[in-house]
Scaffold this active site. Structure first.
Site, PDB file in Angstrom:
ATOM      1  N   HIS A  67     -14.433  -8.152   8.164  1.00  0.00           N
ATOM      2  CA  HIS A  67     -13.815  -9.121   7.155  1.00  0.00           C
ATOM      3  C   HIS A  67     -14.766 -10.517   7.647  1.00  0.00           C
ATOM      4  O   HIS A  67     -14.518 -10.801   8.784  1.00  0.00           O
ATOM      5  CB  HIS A  67     -12.318  -9.455   7.186  1.00  0.00           C
ATOM      6  CG  HIS A  67     -11.536  -8.388   6.582  1.00  0.00           C
ATOM      7  ND1 HIS A  67     -11.662  -8.357   5.221  1.00  0.00           N
ATOM      8  CD2 HIS A  67     -10.737  -7.522   6.912  1.00  0.00           C
ATOM      9  CE1 HIS A  67     -10.655  -7.312   4.936  1.00  0.00           C
ATOM     10  NE2 HIS A  67     -10.397  -6.649   6.075  1.00  0.00           N
ATOM     11  N   ASP A 122     -14.600  -5.970  -0.609  1.00  0.00           N
ATOM     12  CA  ASP A 122     -14.245  -7.314   0.083  1.00  0.00           C
ATOM     13  C   ASP A 122     -14.877  -7.194   1.665  1.00  0.00           C
ATOM     14  O   ASP A 122     -15.067  -7.991   2.361  1.00  0.00           O
ATOM     15  CB  ASP A 122     -13.038  -7.805   0.151  1.00  0.00           C
ATOM     16  CG  ASP A 122     -11.967  -6.781   0.903  1.00  0.00           C
ATOM     17  OD1 ASP A 122     -12.329  -5.617   1.221  1.00  0.00           O
ATOM     18  OD2 ASP A 122     -10.739  -7.285   0.956  1.00  0.00           O
ATOM     19  N   ARG A 123     -15.361  -5.957   1.987  1.00  0.00           N
ATOM     20  CA  ARG A 123     -15.990  -5.754   3.284  1.00  0.00           C
ATOM     21  C   ARG A 123     -17.411  -4.927   3.162  1.00  0.00           C
ATOM     22  O   ARG A 123     -17.630  -4.100   2.213  1.00  0.00           O
ATOM     23  CB  ARG A 123     -15.145  -5.115   4.310  1.00  0.00           C
ATOM     24  CG  ARG A 123     -13.940  -5.582   4.637  1.00  0.00           C
ATOM     25  CD  ARG A 123     -13.142  -4.784   5.746  1.00  0.00           C
ATOM     26  NE  ARG A 123     -12.580  -3.840   5.244  1.00  0.00           N
ATOM     27  CZ  ARG A 123     -12.389  -2.609   5.916  1.00  0.00           C
ATOM     28  NH1 ARG A 123     -12.268  -2.863   7.206  1.00  0.00           N
ATOM     29  NH2 ARG A 123     -11.722  -1.756   5.587  1.00  0.00           N
ATOM     30  N   SER A 141      -7.720  -0.798  -1.432  1.00  0.00           N
ATOM     31  CA  SER A 141      -8.852  -0.973  -0.568  1.00  0.00           C
ATOM     32  C   SER A 141      -9.753   0.273  -0.235  1.00  0.00           C
ATOM     33  O   SER A 141     -10.068   0.785  -1.095  1.00  0.00           O
ATOM     34  CB  SER A 141      -8.429  -1.728   0.606  1.00  0.00           C
ATOM     35  OG  SER A 141      -9.400  -2.243   1.330  1.00  0.00           O
ATOM     36  N   HIS A 142      -9.761   0.628   1.123  1.00  0.00           N
ATOM     37  CA  HIS A 142     -10.348   1.729   1.441  1.00  0.00           C
ATOM     38  C   HIS A 142      -9.731   3.025   1.523  1.00  0.00           C
ATOM     39  O   HIS A 142     -10.193   4.067   2.125  1.00  0.00           O
ATOM     40  CB  HIS A 142     -11.041   1.365   2.812  1.00  0.00           C
ATOM     41  CG  HIS A 142      -9.697   1.170   4.028  1.00  0.00           C
ATOM     42  ND1 HIS A 142      -9.288  -0.278   4.055  1.00  0.00           N
ATOM     43  CD2 HIS A 142      -9.330   1.704   4.637  1.00  0.00           C
ATOM     44  CE1 HIS A 142      -8.530  -0.141   4.991  1.00  0.00           C
ATOM     45  NE2 HIS A 142      -8.140   1.094   5.257  1.00  0.00           N
ATOM     46  N   ASP A 166     -12.726  -1.782  -2.585  1.00  0.00           N
ATOM     47  CA  ASP A 166     -12.683  -3.106  -3.377  1.00  0.00           C
ATOM     48  C   ASP A 166     -13.692  -4.248  -2.875  1.00  0.00           C
ATOM     49  O   ASP A 166     -13.588  -5.285  -3.388  1.00  0.00           O
ATOM     50  CB  ASP A 166     -11.071  -3.652  -3.244  1.00  0.00           C
ATOM     51  CG  ASP A 166     -11.001  -4.287  -1.705  1.00  0.00           C
ATOM     52  OD1 ASP A 166     -11.528  -3.570  -0.814  1.00  0.00           O
ATOM     53  OD2 ASP A 166     -10.131  -4.959  -1.489  1.00  0.00           O
ATOM     54  N   ARG A 197       0.830  -1.232   0.034  1.00  0.00           N
ATOM     55  CA  ARG A 197       0.098   0.091  -0.111  1.00  0.00           C
ATOM     56  C   ARG A 197       0.904   1.280  -0.178  1.00  0.00           C
ATOM     57  O   ARG A 197       1.775   1.417   0.871  1.00  0.00           O
ATOM     58  CB  ARG A 197      -0.717   0.111   1.414  1.00  0.00           C
ATOM     59  CG  ARG A 197      -2.183   0.762   1.248  1.00  0.00           C
ATOM     60  CD  ARG A 197      -3.322  -0.034   0.351  1.00  0.00           C
ATOM     61  NE  ARG A 197      -3.466  -1.308   0.991  1.00  0.00           N
ATOM     62  CZ  ARG A 197      -4.608  -1.592   2.153  1.00  0.00           C
ATOM     63  NH1 ARG A 197      -5.275  -0.498   2.495  1.00  0.00           N
ATOM     64  NH2 ARG A 197      -4.907  -2.810   2.704  1.00  0.00           N
ATOM     65  N   ASP A 246     -16.609  -1.269   1.248  1.00  0.00           N
ATOM     66  CA  ASP A 246     -15.733  -0.405   1.083  1.00  0.00           C
ATOM     67  C   ASP A 246     -14.894  -0.496  -0.235  1.00  0.00           C
ATOM     68  O   ASP A 246     -15.804  -0.817  -1.283  1.00  0.00           O
ATOM     69  CB  ASP A 246     -14.589  -1.101   1.903  1.00  0.00           C
ATOM     70  CG  ASP A 246     -13.944  -2.205   1.597  1.00  0.00           C
ATOM     71  OD1 ASP A 246     -14.471  -3.009   0.789  1.00  0.00           O
ATOM     72  OD2 ASP A 246     -12.884  -2.768   2.319  1.00  0.00           O
ATOM     73  N   LYS A 289      -2.913  -6.633  -3.166  1.00  0.00           N
ATOM     74  CA  LYS A 289      -3.264  -7.824  -2.192  1.00  0.00           C
ATOM     75  C   LYS A 289      -2.748  -9.084  -3.045  1.00  0.00           C
ATOM     76  O   LYS A 289      -3.295  -9.218  -4.001  1.00  0.00           O
ATOM     77  CB  LYS A 289      -4.657  -8.193  -1.897  1.00  0.00           C
ATOM     78  CG  LYS A 289      -5.005  -6.684  -1.027  1.00  0.00           C
ATOM     79  CD  LYS A 289      -6.473  -6.669  -0.388  1.00  0.00           C
ATOM     80  CE  LYS A 289      -7.030  -5.586   0.429  1.00  0.00           C
ATOM     81  NZ  LYS A 289      -8.346  -5.840   0.693  1.00  0.00           N
TER      82      LYS A 289
END
Length: 449
Positions: free
Chosen positions: A327, A242-243, A98-99, A240, A13, A238, A108
């Site tokens: 998650h 995934d949450r 991500s966020h 991407d 990141r 978020d 990732k």
């Protein structure tokens, strides 16, 4: 540019292009292939403005290193995990931050079976190879586009009975992230769900708000809109996707540990026999292990972090895992985390129980009193942890699984250091609101002294 600091505990990141650019992406792709020697990998990317060029450079590096690359295009992170597991690939890389705010890029990275590559499982070696840039000779691999959308939609819908979901009105905040692309083909299969779609246009400039629903200011929209629409609940994703984070029909935020307890019940009910194992992170409310036990499952506490959860889920054969940070991991989804599956489970759960979400959550809110995570900058992390242990340790049982945990009969806490900043993260719970507030203030006084 490949700043060594972009390699974090669980992923890559950094700010684009000052900390990580296309040359760095090429280096990471090539270093990944040299480190793990995969035959075929998947590469996906999110909607960030830098993502197309970053993913293209990553693909070039991986192919030059000798890997055959399945280019998934613009997808959610969990779709890379799905592709790796479903296609039997040797690994995968998702280009995403991500966020994080719009100026960030990142990756990732997973190996075969969608097992994460983190600081203690190969990411350090990738960093060293990438920084050195001393590449071995290799026969260039192939690059081919791969369409996994139909298979992904079928897999996530397999976690529920679509015909059992009753007409519901739901507000969805995609935050101009990947949920805006991923959810429409799923919602097409659920015509009875009236989805109020907000910010569904993927846009890496994030014109409405940052895609981080953990921050209260980014939840203001979903709270307000859920109330305005008279919705059964609201869900915010978020960047991407995934949450996902929920608010109930009164606009009240649903903590990740309460959602974990609900999903654990749902997943255990699907098991043919009692005794299914469920992982939860050590920050979680007592609601989680007590609900798992009551549902006939076996609760197993874990360190925080997806790499620890996923590896232990595989080792234990756990059916489900959940973290306070939202998650949620599923055995039948390559032990990987998903944002779409929890959304579907919540639709089914509210449908089956036939009651408002606020009523479903009332037994948790009336029994378990939690602070949520409270972050405090400190000058000396190790010294503060020792002070906390000495001050509060005699009141309960002390554990060092992740930071410092203290378990007393009527309250417990976990204090963990941040992986990236001089911060301490406090999570505390008590059996009454008054005790929770009193212990919270006592602990914070020590941390902030």
């Amino acid at each position: 540019m490949l700043d060594p600091a972009v390699f974090k505990a669980y992923d890559v990141r950094g700010v684009y292009p000052s900390e990580l650019d296309e040359d760095g992406a090429y280096r990471i792709g090539r270093a990944y292939v040299e480190q793990f020697e995969p035959r075929r990998i998947a590469v996906g990317r999110d909607m960030r403005l830098s993502a197309p060029s970053m993913a293209a450079a990553l693909v070039e590096g991986a192919a030059d290193g000798g890997a055959n690359v399945a280019d998934l295009g613009m997808v959610g992170t969990e779709m890379v995990y799905f592709a790796v597991g479903e296609l039997g690939l040797d690994g995968g890389i998702m280009v995403t931050a991500s966020h994080n705010p719009k100026e960030y890029t990142g990756m990732k990275i997973v190996r075969r079976g969608a097992l994460p590559v983190g600081g203690d499982s190969g990411l350090g070696e990738i960093r060293e190879r990438g920084l050195a840039g001393a590449w071995r000779e290799a026969t260039r691999g192939s690059v081919a586009e791969e369409d996994i959308w139909d298979g992904f939609v079928a897999r996530v819908l397999s976690f529920v009975e679509p015909n059992g979901i009753r007409p519901l009105r739901v507000v969805i905040d995609a935050a101009n992230g990947m949920a805006g692309a991923m959810l429409p083909p799923v919602l097409e299969r659920l015509p009875q769900v009236e989805a109020v779609r907000c910010f569904f246009d993927p846009d890496g400039s994030f014109p409405n708000h940052e895609p981080n629903p953990l921050l209260p200011e980014n939840r203001e929209f979903i709270v307000t809109r859920t109330l305005e629409e008279g919705a059964d609940f609201g869900v915010a994703f978020d960047g991407d996707a995934d949450r996902c984070f929920f608010v109930d029909d009164r606009g009240e935020f649903v903590p990740g540990d309460f959602a974990t307890a609900l999903f654990a019940e749902a997943m255990l009910a699907r098991e043919p026999e009692p005794g299914g194992k469920v992982l939860y992170d050590l920050r979680a409310s007592w609601a989680v292990p007590e609900t798992i036990t009551a549902a006939g499952g076996v609760p197993l506490v874990s360190r925080v972090g997806h790499s620890f959860i996923k590896q232990r889920m595989r080792a234990e054969g756990a059916v489900f895992g959940g973290e306070v940070s939202a998650h949620y991991y599923f055995r039948d989804f390559s032990q990987a985390d998903s944002g779409v599956i929890p959304f579907l489970l919540m639709l089914e759960l509210v449908s089956r129980r036939g009651r408002p979400l606020r009523e479903i959550l009332e037994p948790f809110r009336s029994r378990y009193f939690i602070t949520g995570e409270i972050n405090t900058p400190v000058r000396d992390v190790a010294l503060k942890l020792q002070e906390l242990k000495e001050r509060f340790g005699p009141e309960g049982r002390v554990s060092h699984l992740d930071g410092v945990s203290i378990d007393a009969d009527d309250w417990h806490l976990n204090v963990r250091p941040s992986n990236t900043e001089p911060l301490l993260r406090l999570n505390l719970e008590a059996r009454s609101q008054e005790l929770m507030e009193a212990k919270r203030d006592e602990v914070l006084a020590v941390i902030r002294a």
